[in-house]
Design a protein around this motif. Structure first.
Motif: not given
Length: 495
Positions: A51-79
């Motif tokens: 996945l990291l060494d794909s010959p057809n990488p996505a634009p950096l802005s798309k990768t960044q936007r995907w990586s910072v998307k909040d998955p939500g808060i649940k389970g044994p954690m206080w935030i």
């Protein structure tokens, strides 16, 4: 990070034939790593590598936007989400710029950034809660009070997430950070520092510096009371580890150059020298942005990071609104002239005297040699250093391979260091601080693959290169990068 079923399906469905082929080679003992890895590890590492060494990488802005998307808060954690305000005074930025200037070698190119408010997440362990339990509908202040009601230790971990300085977010690291909180019985503050390439060096370093000072000297309206430096442990993975040791080096440089006077911060003077944190810890820290050390090539088979090949043109990355920059810059994080600056690549730092105790957890990975070099130099200069290296393990393995004994042990030992380093109580006097630090002794350990059998190693002799050789290697790597630059970078480090 988007971990929805549909998003994961889009990523992994095309990889099914690859996964099947990897499993077959492993079962037939035809892969070079089958002697040290189980099938799950083999598939996991090879899948990440593909996945990291794909010959057809996505634009950096798309990768960044995907990586910072909040998955939500649940389970044994206080935030508890907070925004740390920027001070009206400019002193924080001024001392940072002065440190950059005093540590630079030849002429360097950078821009002093604006001081901005910094978002962060207080993170703690929420006991007796199922992993699918949703977050309570409370105010952020109430979440913080609930978090503190379960904290039984004075340890406060200031956490910097990894992600090559351009990806990830506190939301992507909630699970490991809450795990650190549970194992230390303390609390963590996970920082949303500014990401590159939109915000190049020293934006992120300024953000984490402001956050550290805000812990010790809370701005008006803060949820927390002042935290003693003897209870603050810095922690981070990969690029976050870079910020851990860059922040330590920044504080040391400020203290070397300023013995009198004070820094104005939200209307209060902070006397020099600045307090040094109780400890600095990291899993697989990225300490050399020039990527010049031997292990970057020699340890490739055990890692998933793409090696530098000298012919990887950044122009193959689709141009978008964040890259290439305008004017063009030779590296995502900084100008090429900054790659060997100690606050960009802590590998280049020559003086760690009076540093807090350090902890390094490393695999037999591509970044191992840079960690060895920093650990060795610091130990020789009298800094208590704990170095732990695990045979045949890849980058950040404690966060990826929890099913392995090595993964579990690596994470628990990391947490144990944090707990021990930051455990001084409010009743301890200054003399007790010295006693507490003395308990953290320099120790090196090699853990064998599969069995985790321990072998003692000398931290002071870890380095594979002298500091002179390191400087020459970094200089050569930078010159090679510059020769390939024609208006934009020709080699993109992908970590």
């Amino acid at each position: 990070m988007d971990t929805s079923p549909s998003a994961l399906l889009r990523v992994f469905l095309p990889k099914v034939p690859f996964i099947a082929r990897t499993a077959l080679w492993h079962q037939l003992s035809l892969s070079k790593t089958s002697c040290q890895w189980d099938l799950r590890t083999e598939i996991t590492i090879n899948l990440i590598r593909s996945l990291l060494d794909s010959p057809n990488p996505a634009p950096l802005s798309k990768t960044q936007r995907w990586s910072v998307k909040d998955p939500g808060i649940k389970g044994p954690m206080w935030i508890a989400k907070v925004t740390l305000p920027r001070p009206d005074e400019d002193d924080v930025r001024s001392v940072l710029v002065d440190a950059i200037e005093s540590l630079k070698g030849a002429d360097v190119v950078y821009t002093a950034p604006a001081i901005l408010p910094v978002e962060a997440e207080w993170t703690g362990y929420r006991a007796n809660v199922r992993h699918d339990r949703p977050r309570l509908d409370l105010s952020e202040d109430q979440h913080y009070q609930n978090l503190m009601s379960e904290v039984t230790s004075p340890v406060t971990i200031l956490y910097f997430h990894g992600g090559v300085h351009y990806m990830m977010d506190p939301s992507s690291h909630r699970v490991p950070v809450s795990r650190l909180a549970r194992l230390t019985n303390g609390r963590c503050l996970s920082v949303r520092y500014r990401l590159s390439p939109q915000n190049p060096f020293p934006c992120a370093l300024l953000d984490v510096f402001l956050t550290y000072l805000s812990l010790l000297y809370p701005p008006p309206g803060s949820y927390h009371e002042p935290v003693a430096a003897k209870n603050v442990v810095l922690a981070g993975d990969s690029a976050g580890g870079n910020l851990v040791f860059a922040l330590v080096q920044l504080i040391l440089e400020i203290n070397r150059s300023r013995t009198l006077g004070s820094l104005a911060f939200h209307g209060q003077p902070i006397e020099f020298p600045l307090p040094v944190p109780a400890g600095a810890s990291s899993s697989s820290p990225w300490l050399d942005l020039s990527r010049c050390m031997p292990s970057v090539l020699s340890n490739v088979q055990w890692d998933y990071l793409p090696p530098p090949d000298g012919v990887d043109p950044v122009s193959r990355f689709p141009h978008d609104k964040i890259w290439p920059t305008d004017p063009p810059r030779g590296d995502l994080y900084c100008d090429l002239t900054m790659l060997d600056h100690p606050l960009v690549s802590p590998l280049a730092a020559k003086d760690w005297t009076k540093s807090c105790p350090m902890y390094f957890c490393s695999g037999e990975e591509m970044l191992a040699d840079e960690g060895k070099a920093v650990a060795s130099v610091a130990a020789k200069q009298g800094v208590p250093v704990v170095w732990e290296q695990y045979e045949a393990m890849p980058h950040c393995f404690p966060m990826l391979l929890e099913h392995l004994e090595a993964g579990r042990k690596g994470f628990k030992n990391w947490a144990a260091f944090c707990a021990k380093a930051g455990a001084s109580s409010d009743d301890d006097d200054d003399d007790d601080d010295d006693d507490a630090e003395a308990k953290l002794e320099t120790k090196g350990t090699w853990f064998a693959a599969k069995t985790c059998k321990e072998t003692a190693i000398d931290v002071r002799t870890l380095a594979v290169c002298t500091m002179q050789e390191v400087a020459e290697r970094m200089g050569s790597a930078i010159r090679a990068r510059m020769r390939g630059q024609e208006g934009e970078a020709k080699i993109l480090p992908k970590l």
